[in-house]
Every structure is written in C-alpha cells, then in structure tokens.
Design a protein around this motif. Structure first.
Motif, PDB file in Angstrom:
ATOM      1  N   LYS A  93      -2.176  -0.203  -9.173  1.00 56.68           N
ATOM      2  CA  LYS A  93      -1.021   0.795  -8.223  1.00 56.68           C
ATOM      3  C   LYS A  93       0.588   0.067  -8.632  1.00 56.68           C
ATOM      4  CE  LYS A  93      -1.859  -4.232  -5.586  1.00 56.68           C
ATOM      5  NZ  LYS A  93       0.081  -4.380  -6.146  1.00 56.68           N
ATOM      6  N   LEU A  96      -0.956  10.051  -5.832  1.00 56.45           N
ATOM      7  CA  LEU A  96      -0.527   9.397  -6.796  1.00 56.45           C
ATOM      8  C   LEU A  96       1.263   9.408  -7.721  1.00 56.45           C
ATOM      9  CD1 LEU A  96      -3.904   9.389  -9.852  1.00 56.45           C
ATOM     10  CD2 LEU A  96      -3.467   8.357  -7.733  1.00 56.45           C
ATOM     11  N   PHE A 102      -1.641   4.652  -4.743  1.00 60.26           N
ATOM     12  CA  PHE A 102      -2.165   3.639  -5.843  1.00 60.26           C
ATOM     13  C   PHE A 102      -1.162   5.012  -6.946  1.00 60.26           C
ATOM     14  CE2 PHE A 102      -6.460   3.811  -4.467  1.00 60.26           C
ATOM     15  CZ  PHE A 102      -7.096   2.498  -3.993  1.00 60.26           C
ATOM     16  N   GLY A 103      -0.991   3.621  -8.385  1.00 58.82           N
ATOM     17  CA  GLY A 103       0.425   4.664  -9.259  1.00 58.82           C
ATOM     18  C   GLY A 103      -0.001   3.593 -10.203  1.00 58.82           C
ATOM     19  N   VAL A 106      -3.943   7.144 -14.481  1.00 63.97           N
ATOM     20  CA  VAL A 106      -4.099   6.270 -13.187  1.00 63.97           C
ATOM     21  C   VAL A 106      -5.508   6.226 -13.488  1.00 63.97           C
ATOM     22  CG1 VAL A 106      -3.975   4.805 -10.817  1.00 63.97           C
ATOM     23  CG2 VAL A 106      -2.229   6.658 -11.541  1.00 63.97           C
ATOM     24  N   PHE A 151      -2.165  12.905 -12.384  1.00 61.19           N
ATOM     25  CA  PHE A 151      -0.827  11.988 -11.831  1.00 61.19           C
ATOM     26  C   PHE A 151      -0.607  13.452 -11.150  1.00 61.19           C
ATOM     27  CE2 PHE A 151       1.291   9.204 -15.286  1.00 61.19           C
ATOM     28  CZ  PHE A 151       0.887   8.390 -13.955  1.00 61.19           C
ATOM     29  N   LEU A 162      -8.593  13.923  -5.145  1.00 58.58           N
ATOM     30  CA  LEU A 162      -7.961  12.730  -5.075  1.00 58.58           C
ATOM     31  C   LEU A 162      -9.292  12.232  -3.568  1.00 58.58           C
ATOM     32  CD1 LEU A 162      -7.329  10.216  -5.762  1.00 58.58           C
ATOM     33  CD2 LEU A 162      -5.474  10.077  -4.913  1.00 58.58           C
TER      34      LEU A 162
END
Length: 385
Positions: free
Chosen positions: A227, A251, A339-340, A347, A361, A368
């Motif tokens: 994240k 993301l 999230f990132g 990720v 991404f 997801l």
C-alpha cells in the motif's frame, strides 16, 4: 669523396653507403646501424607528442556512452533486488499469520473494536491483526504491547515512537517515507467502506475466521498487499487504514517526486503522536487545514472544520463530531483506501497459500475484487494472467 675500407681491406666509395647499385655491394656495418638508429630516434621523437583535444573528447564521449548504457541495467538489477526483498517481507508476514492460525485454529481479526464500523479516526481500541502476529516477527515489541489498553494509550504510543521495532520487515525497500505506518496491509473486503464485520475479506472487524470460511480457497484469496500512504495514518499498531485496505479502489502506482512524498504523503511519527495526544481544537484546526497533498485527499475545508465543537477531543460531543467528519476523510476520495506500490510493473500480494504474486496496475477491477472476496467463487488462476 671520402674512402671507407671494408673489413676485408677493399676500398668502398661513399656512394656505396647510400645504396648505389654501381658500387660493390656491402657496407660498413657500424655506419649503417648508426643511420638506422638516427631515423628511429627521429620517428620516436615525433610520435611522443601529447594527444589533441579532439582525441580527449572522443575518449570522454565513448566512456560516457558506455556508462549511459550500463546505468539502466544497474538500476534494473537494483529494482529486482528490492522487489525480491519486498516479496520476502510479505512471506515473513504470511508465515507469522500461519503460525498464529496453527496455534489458535483461526486467523486474527483485522481489528478488534467494540464500537463499529471502524473509520480512520484515532478514537477506540483498534488492536489489529499485526499486533496478533508480531510475536513471530519481533518478540520484543510483542511483549511490550499492552493488550488491555487502547493502541492510542500513552503506554502503547511509546512503542509506536520506537520506529525501529519491526521497521525493516514492515517497509518496502522501494518506497521510503516518514512515519510509523507499514508498507503492507491486510485485505478487509472488496468495497471501499468502513471496516466492519460483514466485509468480504479475510481481515475484518471482530471476526476470527477459520480456514473453512475461505470457500474460494486460500490460493485464490488475497491476504496482504502493498500500500501507499493515504493521508493521516496512525501507525502500525492501529487497525485503521494504516494496516487495512480493500479492493474497492484501483491499484495505485507511485508517481510523485521525493520532495512531494516527504511533505504530503506521510506524517512523521512524532507529529502523529502529537495529534493523537493533543486534544486542543485550535491545534487540530491548524493541522487539518494545512495538510493537503497534491491529490487534495485530506485537507479539511474551513466550513467543515467549523462544525467541530469547541473543547478537548475527549468530550462526547467533540468525539462524535470527529467520528462523523474527520473519520470520513478524505472527502470525495477513498474512505479507507486501496493497495498500491512504488514498483514499476505492479503490486505484490500475499495469497493464503503463502505465495507472493504481482498483479499489474491495469488489472481489471472485477478481477481484483474477486480475488479480495473470500467466498464469491470467482477467484481462479486464469484471473492472474
């Protein structure tokens, strides 16, 4: 003309020394060697001159070109090493979660909080999944945490102030920032909403799930993920957006310079603790109105701030106002956040079977969400391709 005698006594003219074919062949050897030495000396003196500027710049240009070709490869190797270390951190956390499940027969709750749902406000009990598994990561803070007190109690804030506790394990090496929040969070669901008991993820409020309740299978369900900091986060002890995220938000890829990161993406630990402990409304007002990042995710407009009653944050009226106003921040943005990563190609996520996989991404949001949902029946390996 000077006459020179050969060793056998026969006279030879000077023309013969110059190679006149009409004369008798053969020369006096010492004089011939002297002529050759003179020619070599002249040539050597001519070749020993310094290099020109053009030659020097050509050498510099060649070296610079080689370095420019080498640097991207070196950077790529460094990023590969950082990515491998990041995946190792997720695996360590996954092993700790599995050790907890082996001993207790269930997974830890995302957050323990009698009153819910949980928003991003430092008011409550808020013990999280990370506190439950930290004894398998670092036994020292595991023994120091007071389980009978709120994570915002001064006794527990002292542990938060010591950032070296679990710091290396909880931080992605590709993303360095201030503050005591980790780089990894548990997945509480597939929708961006306050953390509650009816969420569809593995780490939810007040629920200690068993393996049988993850009907999609552990290999098809997200447990943890990377994240990026999102506004105010209350440290790795807090069961808020600091350690819990969802798949309701696409993301995020980090694309801001380091200067912006240091000033807006996160708050240092001392400032975080001061905000928690300082109940004065004027101090809260100064912070919230001055702390906006480039995405304008967590500044409070003056008209909204005016709705907070005067007085310390411990009074019931101010508490309720903080829960209703500050708890829903950033206004117009993510409520808990997704999230990132700062990696270039995706990720990293930890799945329930202790496999660490990288999701792109540009992954479809539907895919997801299905991976974050523990029992929708749609998480398959084909979704990861």
């Amino acid at each position: 003309m000077r006459i020179v005698r050969r060793r056998d006594g026969d006279p030879v003219g000077g023309a013969a020394l110059c190679g006149d074919p009409a004369q008798t062949p053969g020369t006096f050897q010492p004089i011939a060697e002297a002529c050759v030495a003179t020619q070599i000396a002249r040539a050597t003196h001519h070749e020993q001159r310094g290099i020109t500027q053009i030659e020097l710049w050509c050498v510099v240009l060649i070296i610079g070109t080689l370095i420019s070709l080498l640097l991207p490869a070196v950077q790529a190797c460094r990023e590969m090493a950082r990515n491998a270390q990041c995946q190792h951190h997720l695996l360590q956390l996954g092993l700790a979660i599995r050790n907890y499940e082996t001993i207790h027969g269930r997974f830890p709750a995302g957050v323990v909080e009698p009153g819910g749902p949980v928003r991003n406000v430092p008011i409550g009990f808020h013990h999280n999944w990370l506190i439950a598994v930290v004894p398998w990561i670092d036994p020292v803070p595991g023994r120091m945490i007071r389980a009978d007190l709120s994570v915002y109690d001064p006794a527990n804030l002292e542990i938060l102030a010591a950032e070296e506790n679990c710091g290396w394990t909880l931080r992605c090496p590709s993303f360095v920032y201030r503050g005591a929040s980790p780089s990894y969070a548990g997945c509480h669901g597939d929708e961006d909403k306050p953390i509650d008991e009816n969420d569809h993820g593995v780490f939810v409020r007040n629920r200690f799930l068993k393996v049988d309740e993850i009907t999609d299978g552990c290999s098809h369900t997200i447990f943890l993920g990377e994240k990026l900091p999102l506004g105010l986060e209350w440290g790795w002890l807090s069961g808020t957006r600091a350690t819990l995220r969802n798949a309701g938000v696409p993301l995020e890829k980090f694309a801001y310079p380091t200067a912006s990161l240091q000033n807006s993406y996160s708050v240092n630990t001392e400032e975080t603790i001061r905000i928690i402990q300082n109940p004065e409304r004027e101090d809260v007002a100064r912070f919230w109105t001055s702390s906006q990042d480039e995405r304008r995710l967590w500044g409070v407009p003056p008209d909204v701030l005016a709705r907070i009653p005067e007085g310390p944050a411990t009074t019931p009226e101010v508490k309720q106002a903080l829960l209703q106003i500050l708890g829903s921040l950033p206004e117009g943005g993510p409520m808990i956040g997704g999230f990132g990563s700062a990696h270039l190609d995706g990720v990293n996520f930890l799945f329930g079977d202790l496999s660490v996989r990288k999701l792109r991404f540009d992954i479809e949001q539907k895919v997801l969400k299905s991976l974050a949902h523990r029992s929708d029946g749609e998480g398959t390996d084909d979704a990861l391709r």
